[in-house]
Design an enzyme around this catalytic site. Sequence first.
Site, PDB file in Angstrom:
ATOM      1  N   PHE A  68       0.808  -1.226   0.000  1.00 19.99           N
ATOM      2  CA  PHE A  68       0.000   0.000   0.000  1.00 19.99           C
ATOM      3  C   PHE A  68       0.843   1.279   0.000  1.00 19.99           C
ATOM      4  O   PHE A  68       0.327   2.381   0.094  1.00 19.99           O
ATOM      5  CB  PHE A  68      -1.014  -0.018   1.150  1.00 19.99           C
ATOM      6  N   ASP A 306      -1.611  -9.458  -4.020  1.00 22.99           N
ATOM      7  CA  ASP A 306      -0.306  -8.809  -4.248  1.00 22.99           C
ATOM      8  C   ASP A 306      -0.513  -7.423  -4.888  1.00 22.99           C
ATOM      9  O   ASP A 306       0.266  -7.009  -5.757  1.00 22.99           O
ATOM     10  CB  ASP A 306       0.604  -9.684  -5.110  1.00 22.99           C
TER      11      ASP A 306
HETATM   12  O1  DOR Z   1       5.416  -7.385  -8.840  1.00 22.85           O
HETATM   13  C1  DOR Z   1       5.702  -7.135  -7.685  1.00 22.85           C
HETATM   14  N1  DOR Z   1       5.712  -5.874  -7.233  1.00 22.85           N
HETATM   15  N2  DOR Z   1       6.024  -8.129  -6.866  1.00 22.85           N
HETATM   16  C2  DOR Z   1       6.503  -7.899  -5.612  1.00 22.85           C
HETATM   17  O2  DOR Z   1       6.746  -8.845  -4.902  1.00 22.85           O
HETATM   18  C3  DOR Z   1       6.740  -6.524  -5.156  1.00 22.85           C
HETATM   19  C4  DOR Z   1       5.820  -5.618  -5.833  1.00 22.85           C
HETATM   20  C5  DOR Z   1       6.041  -4.161  -5.583  1.00 22.85           C
HETATM   21  O3  DOR Z   1       6.204  -3.804  -4.408  1.00 22.85           O
HETATM   22  O4  DOR Z   1       5.992  -3.389  -6.528  1.00 22.85           O
END
Ligand code: DOR
Length: 442
Positions: A68, A306
């Site tokens: 976030f 995610d």
């Molecule tokens: O695609 C991703 N972006 N995978 C992650 O584990 C971290 C995340 C990010 O924080 O942008």
Amino acid sequence: MATQEQLIRNAQIVMPSGEVELGDVRIVGDRIADVGSVGTVTASSDATDIDATGLLLLPGVIDPQVHFREPGLEHKEDLHTATRACAKGGVTSFLEMPNTRPLTITQEVLTAKLALAAEKCLVNYGFFIGATAENLPDLRTANPTCGIKIFMGSNHGALLVDTEAAIEPIFATGHRLIAVHAENQARILARKQQFAGQTDPAIHSQIQDCQAALEATQLALKLSKKYQRRLHILHLSTGIEADLLRQDKPAWVTAEVTPQHLVLNTDAYGTIGTLAQMNPPLRSQQDNETLWQALLDGVIDFIATDHAPHTLEEKAKPYPHSPSGMPGVETSLPLMLTQAKAGRCTVAQVAHWMSAAPAAAYGIANKGKIAPGYDADLVLVDYETVAPVTRQGLQTKCGWSPFEGWPLTGWPVMTLVNGQVVYNRGQFDLSVRGRALSFGDN
Ligand code: DOR
């Protein structure tokens, strides 16, 4: 002030048994007081009436992996915009990752993040503590936290813990849950060299290939077995990892999958380019199928988005300068319910994967089910109307979704957090605040 009473009437309730039953739910204050068939639940005459005719009532979604961005990266997202997106998406609790700035790697930073969340979050919140090569004492004592996050790959800076020598002491010390981003960094770095100069974002899935994910998952499993340490494998992305877990998954290991790894694959680079770029990357259609089967069979325990927003400007940089990650909290429930509508799974399975199972895995008491005594974290959805994902409708600060234009059903109509209506047919009550979650003996 008298404790507020509310009666949700005539809803199709997704019961803990998995049955969907027409009934009424009485809420007193922040808790569910009664659940019964239509007309059998009595409320006082001044109770607030919520007519749920034609709507499905599910436990609020618990999203156990989000980014976030606050503090430190608020140009991408902040706790207010992210939790407005949660409210719109039926997500009533979230577990957030430590790659904010400063990194969430000490008690002091965790405490400050919890204070920010108390001030800004419209839904309930919990935070991971991030592992570095040096913060073993913090990992043991930080509190409250849902667990330790290890980036075994796909990260830069202090949060990257990518050698067995550095990872093993974390498994050997303490007892709390360890959640791993399982990709083998050494393999990724070698393959980056091999593919250097290529700008087609589809290369991303070849650089961070299935083998890189498998090797890291194998290492995490090995260490988890050696120390009988509670392990959670984040965003499982490959069929070979799912097959491995089908053969070899100790009782203390859980795994999750994202909706995007179920419904998107490498074809998406052709249509949405770098918006499809994430870590671990999208895989093949065959991987989609194997992951689905593993989820249906209980090899994969639950779903996480995610949610990892980046601005469109950042995403417009040519690969490999474009950042990895896509938003997800306001589309995950309709995406999964649309899959249920299509016959891929049942509504009860969606509720299990998105509410009851993450609550159980993280020891979150009193959440994830519609039953007397449980917290009134609830979402009423329209499971009949089909409406597309539109950019204008999005609450996330990044302002885009990889699913724009997708016709989905199961959009939330009303979301309640601890008995408070935070979202109601397009309107938000921005005065609502969530609470800090607690995590059993974690
Ligand atoms: O695609 C991703 N972006 N995978 C992650 O584990 C971290 C995340 C990010 O924080 O942008």
